[in-house]
Motif scaffolding. Structure first.
Motif, mmCIF file in Angstrom:
data_model
loop_
_atom_site.group_PDB
_atom_site.id
_atom_site.type_symbol
_atom_site.label_atom_id
_atom_site.label_comp_id
_atom_site.label_asym_id
_atom_site.label_seq_id
_atom_site.Cartn_x
_atom_site.Cartn_y
_atom_site.Cartn_z
ATOM 1 N N GLY A 199 -10.372 -2.130 -24.516
ATOM 2 C CA GLY A 199 -10.910 -3.480 -24.688
ATOM 3 C C GLY A 199 -10.359 -4.230 -25.881
ATOM 4 O O GLY A 199 -10.783 -5.368 -26.138
ATOM 5 N N GLN A 201 -10.755 -6.814 -16.332
ATOM 6 C CA GLN A 201 -12.054 -6.571 -15.709
ATOM 7 C C GLN A 201 -12.131 -5.111 -15.284
ATOM 8 O O GLN A 201 -11.121 -4.515 -14.886
ATOM 9 N N ALA A 202 -13.320 -4.547 -15.387
ATOM 10 C CA ALA A 202 -13.535 -3.169 -14.953
ATOM 11 C C ALA A 202 -14.785 -3.124 -14.087
ATOM 12 O O ALA A 202 -15.750 -3.849 -14.334
ATOM 13 N N THR A 204 -16.001 -0.013 -21.895
ATOM 14 C CA THR A 204 -15.973 -1.476 -21.967
ATOM 15 C C THR A 204 -16.529 -1.976 -23.290
ATOM 16 O O THR A 204 -16.204 -3.078 -23.729
#
Length: 307
Positions: free
Chosen positions: A234, A247-248, A188
């Motif tokens: 990202g 979203q993770a 991320t």
């Protein structure tokens, strides 16, 4: 089951063993949807049977669902031969049971299910029932309608096959969780160097898009290449989802820590991991085929125990 009274004694007996039946069918099929169908078909057979002649409902139901799953496995294996790119099992969110469930979790891990895919249908059924659920050779012979001698031979072949393809030693579960969390943070954050530290030099990434979404059609090998793949998540549009809309989250998938990637309206992919004894990641399984993400999208949580 739909349309049945909650006080129906036949349903109560079936529901008592339902998690077990799903656990058997899922390990045999690698598909939550197919396993659910097999369990539903087992209910129909159970409800139509003369249950006064059933001395052991658990053994009887396991035999039914094993045979149903074997039938499905034989037909689906032919379809998988023409699958676009690598075929990976359908991921499921699991309930994160107690630490003593580690053996159960390993037996339903993505890595183990991939190995089980290389067995014949009979070998897979025998291995699952013997090694995971601790059925006797005699019980398995009855369940799969083979001689006990044939079952013993299949069990030996399957055990040797699996032993040769699965790592004998893996990092403990707390270490696996720690590495997954660090991988999550590095992905991320787009930190290639941090990712490189977590990956085995010969790490392999398997991606399953099933021809429905664009994915690598062959394994991606090597720490630098795999790190670059995930560091870019990202910064680039992925499956028409802009980085700002991605979203993770860390979720328990198939008995271990995994990552779910979501867009505004759908689950985009799941990622799970194999580890070596030092806790380095040796393999990643990235499922992006939307047909295989329904259970995760629905938020269904499965128990994967062996009782």
């Amino acid at each position: 089951m739909t349309g049945l009274s909650a006080t129906d004694p036949d349903q109560q007996v079936f529901d008592e063993h339902r998690n077990l039946l799903f656990s058997v069918a899922y390990r045999l099929l690698g598909s939550a949807a197919d396993a659910e169908d097999a369990v539903q078909d087992a209910w129909f057979k159970w409800s139509a049977a003369d249950r006064s002649q059933v001395a052991d409902p658990k053994a009887y139901l396991t035999r039914i669902v094993s045979n149903l799953a074997l039938e499905r496995l034989r037909s689906t294996r032919r379809k998988r031969e023409t699958y676009v790119g690598p075929w990976l099992p359908e991921p499921i969110v699991t309930d994160g049971g107690p630490a003593e469930a580690a053996v159960d979790a390993e037996s339903v891990s993505m890595g183990m299910l991939v190995v089980l895919e290389t067995l014949s249908p009979l070998e897979r059924a025998v291995f699952v029932l013997k090694e995971v659920f601790d059925f006797s050779h005699a019980e398995i012979a009855e369940a799969v309608e083979r001689s006990e001698a044939a079952v013993r031979q299949a069990a030996h072949r399957a055990r040797e096959h699996v032993r040769a393809r699965r790592p004998r030693f893996a990092a403990d579960r707390s270490r696996q969780r720690e590495v997954t969390e660090r991988f999550f943070a590095a992905t991320t954050g787009g930190d290639v160097n941090a990712l490189m530290e977590l990956l085995s030099p010969d790490v392999t990434l398997w991606t399953d898009g099933g021809g429905k979404v664009r994915q690598a059609l062959r394994p991606v090998v090597g720490a630098a290449t795999v790190a670059g793949w995930f560091a870019a998540i990202g910064t680039v549009t992925y499956q028409d989802v802009e980085p700002a809309d991605m979203q993770a989250e860390l979720v328990q998938i198939n008995g271990g820590a995994g990552i779910v990637f979501r867009g505004p309206e759908r689950v985009i992919a799941t990622v799970t991991f194999d580890f070596d004894a030092d806790g380095r990641i040796t393999a990643l399984h990235n499922v992006a085929n939307p047909d295989k993400l329904q259970a995760v999208t629905d938020g269904t949580t499965y128990a994967i125990g062996t009782r």
